[in-house]
Design a protein around this motif. Structure first.
Motif, PDB file in Angstrom:
ATOM      1  N   SER A  52     -11.428  -4.159  33.119  1.00  0.00           N
ATOM      2  CA  SER A  52     -11.808  -4.959  33.318  1.00  0.00           C
ATOM      3  C   SER A  52     -11.355  -5.777  34.738  1.00  0.00           C
ATOM      4  N   ARG A  53     -10.176  -5.629  34.565  1.00  0.00           N
ATOM      5  CA  ARG A  53      -9.202  -7.060  35.435  1.00  0.00           C
ATOM      6  C   ARG A  53      -8.504  -5.221  36.327  1.00  0.00           C
ATOM      7  N   GLY A  54      -8.095  -5.655  37.795  1.00  0.00           N
ATOM      8  CA  GLY A  54      -6.873  -5.416  38.340  1.00  0.00           C
ATOM      9  C   GLY A  54      -6.471  -3.751  38.930  1.00  0.00           C
ATOM     10  N   THR A  55      -6.256  -3.159  38.876  1.00  0.00           N
ATOM     11  CA  THR A  55      -6.011  -1.980  39.831  1.00  0.00           C
ATOM     12  C   THR A  55      -5.665  -0.129  38.674  1.00  0.00           C
ATOM     13  N   ILE A  56      -6.448  -0.204  39.005  1.00  0.00           N
ATOM     14  CA  ILE A  56      -5.775   1.539  38.904  1.00  0.00           C
ATOM     15  C   ILE A  56      -6.130   2.258  40.097  1.00  0.00           C
ATOM     16  N   ASP A  57      -4.539   2.914  40.177  1.00  0.00           N
ATOM     17  CA  ASP A  57      -4.941   3.963  41.187  1.00  0.00           C
ATOM     18  C   ASP A  57      -4.692   4.896  41.000  1.00  0.00           C
ATOM     19  N   ALA A  58      -4.887   6.118  41.345  1.00  0.00           N
ATOM     20  CA  ALA A  58      -4.588   7.720  40.745  1.00  0.00           C
ATOM     21  C   ALA A  58      -4.729   9.079  41.812  1.00  0.00           C
ATOM     22  N   THR A  59      -3.637  10.137  41.803  1.00  0.00           N
ATOM     23  CA  THR A  59      -4.073  10.869  43.332  1.00  0.00           C
ATOM     24  C   THR A  59      -5.619  11.376  42.781  1.00  0.00           C
ATOM     25  N   SER A  60      -5.129  12.360  40.919  1.00  0.00           N
ATOM     26  CA  SER A  60      -6.653  12.698  40.855  1.00  0.00           C
ATOM     27  C   SER A  60      -7.124  12.293  39.151  1.00  0.00           C
ATOM     28  N   VAL A  61      -8.326  12.020  38.833  1.00  0.00           N
ATOM     29  CA  VAL A  61      -8.660  12.333  37.509  1.00  0.00           C
ATOM     30  C   VAL A  61      -9.252  13.749  37.714  1.00  0.00           C
ATOM     31  N   ILE A  62      -9.053  13.658  35.332  1.00  0.00           N
ATOM     32  CA  ILE A  62      -9.653  14.901  34.837  1.00  0.00           C
ATOM     33  C   ILE A  62     -10.697  13.661  33.550  1.00  0.00           C
ATOM     34  N   LEU A  63     -11.432  14.474  33.494  1.00  0.00           N
ATOM     35  CA  LEU A  63     -12.872  14.051  32.585  1.00  0.00           C
ATOM     36  C   LEU A  63     -12.992  15.075  31.346  1.00  0.00           C
ATOM     37  N   GLY A  64     -12.478  15.517  30.577  1.00  0.00           N
ATOM     38  CA  GLY A  64     -12.378  16.161  29.911  1.00  0.00           C
ATOM     39  C   GLY A  64     -12.013  17.541  30.197  1.00  0.00           C
ATOM     40  N   LYS A  65     -11.014  18.515  29.670  1.00  0.00           N
ATOM     41  CA  LYS A  65     -10.755  19.598  29.557  1.00  0.00           C
ATOM     42  C   LYS A  65     -10.989  20.881  28.821  1.00  0.00           C
ATOM     43  N   THR A  66     -10.791  22.062  29.183  1.00  0.00           N
ATOM     44  CA  THR A  66     -10.644  23.053  27.625  1.00  0.00           C
ATOM     45  C   THR A  66      -9.365  23.951  28.071  1.00  0.00           C
ATOM     46  N   LEU A  67      -8.700  24.503  27.766  1.00  0.00           N
ATOM     47  CA  LEU A  67      -7.328  25.482  28.363  1.00  0.00           C
ATOM     48  C   LEU A  67      -7.801  26.841  27.585  1.00  0.00           C
ATOM     49  N   THR A  68      -7.665  27.388  26.738  1.00  0.00           N
ATOM     50  CA  THR A  68      -7.062  28.501  26.028  1.00  0.00           C
ATOM     51  C   THR A  68      -8.480  28.416  24.514  1.00  0.00           C
ATOM     52  N   ALA A  69      -9.285  27.981  23.827  1.00  0.00           N
ATOM     53  CA  ALA A  69     -10.225  27.518  22.681  1.00  0.00           C
ATOM     54  C   ALA A  69     -10.924  28.842  23.142  1.00  0.00           C
ATOM     55  N   THR A  70     -11.446  30.051  22.892  1.00  0.00           N
ATOM     56  CA  THR A  70     -11.886  30.649  22.381  1.00  0.00           C
ATOM     57  C   THR A  70     -13.142  30.668  21.496  1.00  0.00           C
ATOM     58  N   MET A  94     -14.703  15.855  36.320  1.00  0.00           N
ATOM     59  CA  MET A  94     -15.410  15.590  35.378  1.00  0.00           C
ATOM     60  C   MET A  94     -16.262  16.875  35.346  1.00  0.00           C
ATOM     61  N   ALA A  95     -15.534  16.957  33.217  1.00  0.00           N
ATOM     62  CA  ALA A  95     -15.663  18.371  32.135  1.00  0.00           C
ATOM     63  C   ALA A  95     -16.055  19.878  32.680  1.00  0.00           C
ATOM     64  N   GLN A  96     -14.792  19.884  33.173  1.00  0.00           N
ATOM     65  CA  GLN A  96     -13.872  21.544  33.323  1.00  0.00           C
ATOM     66  C   GLN A  96     -13.751  22.200  32.207  1.00  0.00           C
ATOM     67  N   ASN A  97     -14.593  23.572  31.985  1.00  0.00           N
ATOM     68  CA  ASN A  97     -14.416  24.654  31.028  1.00  0.00           C
ATOM     69  C   ASN A  97     -13.763  25.720  31.420  1.00  0.00           C
ATOM     70  N   LEU A  98     -12.435  25.536  31.483  1.00  0.00           N
ATOM     71  CA  LEU A  98     -11.417  27.113  31.784  1.00  0.00           C
ATOM     72  C   LEU A  98     -11.320  28.368  30.631  1.00  0.00           C
ATOM     73  N   SER A  99     -12.396  27.659  29.004  1.00  0.00           N
ATOM     74  CA  SER A  99     -11.904  28.863  28.574  1.00  0.00           C
ATOM     75  C   SER A  99     -13.064  29.404  27.908  1.00  0.00           C
ATOM     76  N   GLY A 100     -13.543  30.370  26.423  1.00  0.00           N
ATOM     77  CA  GLY A 100     -14.041  31.126  26.580  1.00  0.00           C
ATOM     78  C   GLY A 100     -15.347  31.190  25.730  1.00  0.00           C
ATOM     79  N   GLY A 101     -15.805  30.145  25.894  1.00  0.00           N
ATOM     80  CA  GLY A 101     -17.092  29.683  25.002  1.00  0.00           C
ATOM     81  C   GLY A 101     -16.829  28.703  24.273  1.00  0.00           C
ATOM     82  N   ARG A 102     -15.843  28.221  24.420  1.00  0.00           N
ATOM     83  CA  ARG A 102     -16.284  26.492  23.643  1.00  0.00           C
ATOM     84  C   ARG A 102     -17.877  25.123  24.689  1.00  0.00           C
ATOM     85  N   THR A 103     -17.770  24.811  23.557  1.00  0.00           N
ATOM     86  CA  THR A 103     -18.923  24.340  24.295  1.00  0.00           C
ATOM     87  C   THR A 103     -18.729  22.510  23.139  1.00  0.00           C
ATOM     88  N   GLY A 104     -19.932  22.026  23.967  1.00  0.00           N
ATOM     89  CA  GLY A 104     -19.642  20.362  23.763  1.00  0.00           C
ATOM     90  C   GLY A 104     -18.579  19.723  24.890  1.00  0.00           C
TER      91      GLY A 104
END
Length: 206
Positions: A52-70, A94-104
């Protein structure tokens, strides 16, 4: 925040970082919220960052990610809430799915109050490289969201559900494009949009 690398148990995992009671000043390379890398875990995952106050400076932001779940349908949710202060990012995925079948898998970006969010590049509202499904929600109810690139889906087509809601505040696209499934525009300001498209399943609701 709320990130694992290789856990295969049915446990709920997550993390919350809440700066709304004070002021934050952070310079970050990659900010990841809610990432799972597992084979059979059906527990829910979450990662939440609020300021709510201050500063955040990020090069890249990922909001939700799945890697290997099948498989599996338990939620994996990454959320950023900016109700004040300044949040700056080079890009938001936002919401990057790299897996094979996971939902949600869900990514949420919420701008409210007097919050000022500036993204130099693209805001990608869902990206499916595997076979699962994802959802991405960008909500501006106050403050300002400024996008230097485009706001739209990555890969996945029908596997991605993306919603943009402007119910107050300002969304400034700086002449970038919007391409999502549903746009809900009830109040506030939407400006400098080069082009617009919305899916037949959602469309534009004014």
């Amino acid at each position: 925040i709320g990130v694992n690398t290789a856990v295969s148990v049915n446990n709920t995992q997550g993390g919350t970082v809440d700066f709304t009671g004070g002021t934050v000043d952070a310079l970050i390379n990659t900010l990841t919220l809610a990432q799972r890398a597992d084979t059979n875990n059906n527990g829910a995952y979450s990662g939440i960052l609020s300021m709510s106050r201050g500063t955040i400076d990020a090069t890249s932001v990922i909001l939700g990610k799945t890697l290997t779940a099948t498989s599996g349908g338990s939620a994996t949710t990454g959320t950023i809430n900016v109700s004040g202060g300044t949040f700056t990012a080079g890009s938001i995925l936002m919401a990057q799915n790299l897996s094979g079948g996971r939902t949600g898998l869900v990514g949420n970006l919420n701008v409210s109050g007097t919050g000022a969010v500036t993204v130099a590049g693209d805001v990608t509202t869902g990206d499916v490289q595997g076979t699962g499904t994802v959802a991405a929600n960008v909500t501006v109810s106050g403050g300002t969201l400024t996008v230097g690139g485009n706001l739209g889906e990555g890969a996945g087509g029908a596997s991605v559900t993306s919603v943009l809601t402007v119910s107050g505040g300002t969304l400034d696209m700086t002449h970038g494009s919007i391409a999502v499934d549903t746009v809900n525009f009830t109040s506030g300001t939407l400006k400098n949009v080069a082009s617009f498209s919305a899916g037949t399943s959602g469309g534009l609701n004014v």
